[in-house]
Design a protein around this motif. Structure first.
Motif, PDB file in Angstrom:
ATOM      1  N   THR B  20      77.812  82.572  36.329  1.00 29.34           N
ATOM      2  CA  THR B  20      77.264  82.425  34.985  1.00 29.34           C
ATOM      3  C   THR B  20      76.069  83.352  34.809  1.00 29.34           C
ATOM      4  O   THR B  20      75.183  83.416  35.655  1.00 29.34           O
ATOM      5  N   MET B  60      83.347  82.907  22.044  1.00 29.37           N
ATOM      6  CA  MET B  60      83.262  81.699  22.876  1.00 29.37           C
ATOM      7  C   MET B  60      84.651  81.194  23.194  1.00 29.37           C
ATOM      8  O   MET B  60      85.365  80.859  22.262  1.00 29.37           O
ATOM      9  N   PRO B  61      85.014  81.048  24.439  1.00 28.10           N
ATOM     10  CA  PRO B  61      84.414  81.628  25.621  1.00 28.10           C
ATOM     11  C   PRO B  61      84.620  83.146  25.642  1.00 28.10           C
ATOM     12  O   PRO B  61      85.430  83.619  24.858  1.00 28.10           O
ATOM     13  N   LYS B  64      78.602  80.913  25.622  1.00 26.40           N
ATOM     14  CA  LYS B  64      78.413  79.506  25.263  1.00 26.40           C
ATOM     15  C   LYS B  64      76.949  79.318  24.926  1.00 26.40           C
ATOM     16  O   LYS B  64      76.069  79.707  25.693  1.00 26.40           O
ATOM     17  N   THR B  66      74.089  77.127  25.016  1.00 27.59           N
ATOM     18  CA  THR B  66      73.850  75.917  25.794  1.00 27.59           C
ATOM     19  C   THR B  66      72.740  75.066  25.199  1.00 27.59           C
ATOM     20  O   THR B  66      72.698  73.866  25.437  1.00 27.59           O
TER      21      THR B  66
END
Lengths: 307, 537
Positions: B20, B60-61, B64, B66
């Motif tokens: 990530t 997205m994806p 994202k 958050t």
């Protein structure tokens, strides 16, 4: 000079590729299948030729999966009662020779001509392109009929004819790509360095074009197999008692409603072979591209972590 | 108090195969009506991702959001149904991009495209037509009636950006997001487009959010600035305040790295030139690309060729290397004419003359490792170095350009832009050249990286006595680096002289215009220049 030792030696390319092949299980299965076909094509006729030619009129169109007759009859028998399994194995040699020979021949000649046409001056390019146009404008089946009628049907002649008719595909693709790539900066950079034309073509341009050509070649493989069977069907390709997969499909055609397995098994062999080639070529496209390679290498290292 | 646009604690993650990536971390900024906020940052700082979140343009994806809220005129955009969001996008928030050509549809006329934007939101054809004409006239496109019938490729880069602005303004948005709107434009055009944006903002009272990597753009147009680095806002404040008194070390570094501040090279006594170019000419059919270019270059000297796109500066470079065949003139390299040289002799000379290209991503073969890229020089010219010394020399070259020897087995895509340009320089140095031609060699790099690469080139010049022909479109970049400056316009040399003279006392009107149009990172200097520009106009 401690720095000398700092540059690590390249890891062995073979081990690297083996690891990347292991990471892609589909490609691995495809590679194994192709190896099997290769081995069968090599030794199959020597092992099973007698079985493949022996007629057995009581077993005409025997259905497959009949365990009582013995393993060689497992895929059934054809209209003259010859075991299909043996015939497929024996036919693989002719099929592979014709298809591989034609694809390889047309790919190599087409690519080289395409590279020259794309990179050399205008006039050479024009001559080569018009040559390709002539081949393309001439119906390939007609060309094949004429040539094979004059020279007589044989494996070699068939390869030559099929190769010639497929050359323009590679030639045109290669030329178009070369025209684009030759304008790229890194080609200019190589020129500034003083690189010769062959070096630019083979070291800088060809590796970029190669993945596209490989994809075309694998698709062409299936095309050539079917073209060969069409020619055999017309009576100018491979002639019985010689066999190829394409010819087997053609022979089974009239029994399609009553004995499907006559055409089905050789058809399956063709499908599996081309499918394997496709899988392997798409794996190779990734494995040969340094910007994509990590996808495979990462999967390989992930596999290692797992017990 | 509620702000017109208020972004609070925005975080955006991207899920990639390698893990990530936190592209944006807890970013907050706000914008009032009629105000201009600049988001300043280098590549990879997350500035574009933050603004894309406002327009719902993040895929997205893999992306994202958050955490965070984006309040626009009292509504939270992130907690809004998609249909309501679409209604706001385009109508109330509009966006313009760096490259207008790729955002205009090539198969429709521009008039049709502007009308489409209007009719899609409910105007009838006749009103749309009249409005399109008004807009095109407003953004200053010459001959607006016929221009509406034309297609995007028939306009210049600056005009296309004006058309994009016209299209964005068609629905009278309250907020305009401009993502590097002038990066692809020439300096003089850039100044005009920024001035147009400013005018339109005064007329309509919209808020403008401008995303840029260029301190000059910030100084020219922004009221406030948010500096981003590594996905976070490190500093916000009034433009003037941030420039004069940067609080965060990153901001200070960025300001210090801005080109055009240091000492200029003193004028050198004229010596025997290594390269004399005389009356060089290049014609493409009827079009004269380069006309009557002459200059001398001494050993260890840097000549900067400055000009806007289409001025013929790159053509000059390509002719010197015989990548383009000249139509006339002479280029004497140590007394021998480069243009009249047979191929065999030219091949030997390739060692002496090298080139570093604008975009290292394209000039390095993506399928070769750094090792292969550098050693190719010795494969082609085996007399330079015996094979058993390659390893030591590659290591030495990599250290010389500030890279590590163990990077030799990597491929170009594994490096950042600045590192790639270093590889390209190492490759050029492998041939031990006497002259390096840099064609916009630093234009594609971030400011701080740009400064490093220029320092590297200058250092190599001092140590190895290399001469440079340095081609650039941006005057400040060459100010600290060049000995001589040659200004080109439309294929002709308009001014040639020592760097101090060209910058401090430019003689040609075009040079003056170019200097005035250049954007200085200092907001005060920039305000002065705006006045000077008005006086010149």
């Amino acid at each position: 000079m401690t720095q000398i030792d700092v540059i690590p030696d390249e890891p062995k390319a073979l081990i690297r590729f083996a690891r990347m092949l292991w990471a892609d299980k589909f490609a691995l299965a495809a590679a194994l299948f192709l190896c099997l076909i290769f081995v069968l094509a090599l030794i199959g006729p020597w092992l099973l030729d007698a079985a493949a030619q022996k007629q057995n009129l009581r077993g005409r169109n025997a259905p497959p999966f009949d365990w009582e007759r013995g393993w060689i009859w497992i895929l059934g028998a054809d209209a003259l009662g010859r075991p299909l399994l043996a015939r497929i194995v024996v036919a693989s040699q002719n099929t592979m020779t014709v298809a591989a020979g034609a694809v390889l021949g047309s790919a190599v000649i087409g690519t080289v001509l395409g590279l020259v046409a794309g990179y050399a001056g205008k006039r050479t390019g024009l001559v080569i392109m018009r040559l390709a146009d002539v081949i393309m404008s001439f119906p390939s089946l007609l060309l094949a009929v004429v040539v094979l009628y004059i020279l007589g049907p044989s494996v070699l002649n068939l390869v030559v004819v099929l190769a010639i008719t497929r050359i323009p595909v590679y030639l045109r693709t290669t030329r178009a790509e070369v025209m684009e790539i030759r304008e790229r900066m890194f080609v200019q950079a190589a020129k500034v360095m003083g690189a010769s034309s062959p070096r630019i073509i083979f070291r800088h341009i060809l590796p970029v074009v190669l993945p596209t050509l490989m994809t075309i070649a694998t698709l062409d493989f299936a095309f050539v197999m079917l073209a060969e069977s069409a020619l055999s069907f017309l009576g100018i390709g491979i002639q019985p008692p010689e066999i190829t997969w394409g010819l087997m499909i053609a022979q089974g055609r009239q029994y399609l409603t009553t004995a499907w397995w006559l055409s089905f098994w050789p058809g399956l062999a063709i499908i599996l072979t081309t499918l394997s080639l496709n899988l392997l070529s798409s794996w190779m496209r990734i494995a040969l591209d340094p910007t994509q390679r990590w996808r495979l290498e990462m999967r390989a290292s992930k596999n290692e972590v797992k017990p | 108090m509620t702000r017109f646009l208020d972004v609070r604690d925005l975080s955006v993650d991207f899920h990639t195969v390698t893990g990530t990536v936190h592209a944006v971390r807890n970013v907050s900024f706000y914008l009032d009506r009629g105000e201009t906020l600049a988001i300043l940052g280098e590549s990879g700082s997350g500035k574009s991702v933050s603004s894309s979140a406002i327009m719902d343009l993040i895929d997205m994806p893999p992306g994202k959001i958050t955490s965070g809220e984006i309040w626009f005129d009292g509504q939270d955009l992130l907690r809004m149904p998609a249909s309501a969001r679409r209604e706001i996008n385009g109508r109330r928030i509009a966006m313009i991009f760096q490259d207008p050509l790729s955002h205009l549809n090539p198969v429709y006329s521009v008039g049709w495209q502007i009308e489409e934007a209007l009719t899609a939101h409910g105007a009838d054809r006749a009103t749309a037509k009249a409005e399109a004409l008004r807009l095109v006239r407003r953004v200053g496109i010459p001959d607006p009636e016929t221009s509406l019938q034309k297609y995007p490729h028939e306009f210049s880069g600056g005009q296309r950006q004006r058309l994009m602005i016209a299209m964005a303004l068609a629905l009278r948005p309250d907020l305009l997001i401009a993502d590097e709107p002038t990066t692809a434009l020439d300096v003089t055009v850039q100044a005009e487009v920024l001035a147009l944006l400013k005018e339109l903002q005064l007329e309509t009272g919209m808020g403008v959010l401008i995303i840029t990597h260029d301190l000059g753009v910030v100084a020219e147009i922004a009221d406030r600035v948010a500096v981003m680095n590594g996905g976070a806002v490190v500093e916000t404040g009034a433009t003037h305040e941030v420039y004069r008194n940067p609080q965060h070390p990153y901001t200070a570094r960025l300001i210090a790295a801005a080109p055009g501040k240091g000492e200029m090279h003193p004028e050198q006594p004229r010596r025997e030139p290594v390269l004399s170019v005389r009356k060089v000419r290049k014609q493409f059919g009827q079009f004269t690309a380069v006309e009557d270019v002459s200059f001398d270059l001494m050993e260890g000297e840097t000549l900067a060729i400055v000009g806007e796109s289409g001025s013929g500066k790159s053509t000059v470079a390509k002719m010197l290397l015989r990548l383009e065949e000249p139509s006339g003139g002479q280029a004497l390299w140590k007394g021998r004419d480069l243009f009249a040289m047979p191929p065999a002799e030219l091949f030997k000379l390739r060692r002496d003359l090298q080139m570093v290209f604008q975009d290292p991503t394209q000039s390095l073969n993506p399928r070769m490792t750094v090792w292969q890229l550098i050693t190719e020089a010795w494969v082609i010219h085996p007399e330079i170095l015996p094979r058993d010394r390659w390893k030591a020399r590659v290591a030495e070259l990599l250290l010389q350009v500030g890279l590590k020897p163990e990077m030799a087995s990597r491929y170009p895509h594994q490096f950042s832009g600045g590192q790639r340009q270093r590889i390209a320089i190492a490759r050029a140095l492998a041939l031990e050249p006497k002259l390096i031609i840099c064609d916009e060699a630093v234009s594609a790099l971030d400011v701080s990286v740009q400064a490093q690469v220029i320092a590297l080139l200058d250092d190599l010049r001092k140590r190895l006595g290399i001469s440079y022909v340095f081609i650039a479109h941006d005057l400040p970049v060459v100010r600290d680096f060049a000995d001589q400056v040659m200004v080109m316009q439309k294929g002709r040399v308009v001014e040639l002289g020592p760097v101090a003279q060209v910058f401090d006392a430019p003689r040609a009107a075009y040079t003056q215009r170019l200097l005035a149009a250049g954007l200085d990172p200092d907001p005060d200097v920039q305000a002065e220049r705006r006045k000077a520009r008005l006086a010149l106009a």
